[in-house]
Scaffold this motif. Sequence first.
Motif: not given
Length: 334
Positions: A89, A95, A168, A171-172, A195
């Motif tokens: 992730l 991702t 992470a 992108t999230w 995350t």
Amino acid sequence: MRTERNLTRLDRVFARLDREPERPAHIDVPRMSRHRVALFAATLAFYGAIVWAVVITSWLVRLDWQVMFFRPYEQWSEIHAFVDYYVVLGQRGPTAVMIAAWLGWRSWRQHTLRPLLALATSLLLLNVTVGAAKIGMGRLGPHYATTIGSNEMGLGGDIFPSGHTANAVVTWGILAYLASTPAARRWLSALSAVTSLGVGLSTVYLGTHWLSDVLLGWVAGLLILLALPWFEPLIARTEAAIFDFRDRLRARRAGTVPALPTPVQVPVRHKPRESAHDVSPTARTPKAPVYLAPGPHSARSERTPVTPVGSRRPPHPHNDRGTRGTASTARPVT
């Protein structure tokens, strides 16, 4: 009695997937407020403090070595397989594809390219800033450490800050940045924080990063999300340019040329011919030019040249205009 059919969950899903007729007007574009600027400055100061703590080999470096000697992958070996999958992730390729697919659907549904352009801008900033920091500081990872207790800086490594953790966060976190409502923004912010935290701890568990690498990766990703409102005008101009190019390309393929404005033609009204019986006494007659003498028009050969002192042609007995010195019907030329 009329009854209405209750919408099922599948009906609601298909209604959600339908494209909106036009771009929504309630799209919220974050601005660089004073609160956001202050938060960005504080985060940047924290970024510098972490780098300085590693450079001077402070307590943070000693904590890195203690965690490395603890070997979490040996202490909790039963979750090793799960962590191997979970750390994906934070990889940039998988991702980016997943987030781009979701934001692409949003772009198509809302008739806007802003979600995809914001993702592309954030990933570009991520590659430039984090990549430059990795190469500039050149720190080695735990598996390649050479001297116990040292900071392992300037030895040609590329792990400081952690790319998995920063990726992470970005992108999230871009999902929370592009959320349409405050409630969705809060929920997505919490989800992206959990995350990215799990991805960072997974790299520490696997022994691929120091704990300070993960801390700096979190801060680096947060800096990119906080700085995105500064790039919103550039995103808007890029979106307008892409749409203009698309419209020109469609017009060229269709073979249509933009029509030129046609001149306005004023209809000419012709006056009806007037007969001799219809002439009114108030009608104006056209005036003769100044250089023509009044009276009947005669040929040039029949005219007598005149000067202010009289005619220069010798008198002729058969000339019906009279002898020299008599009054002439012609006037001097003005």
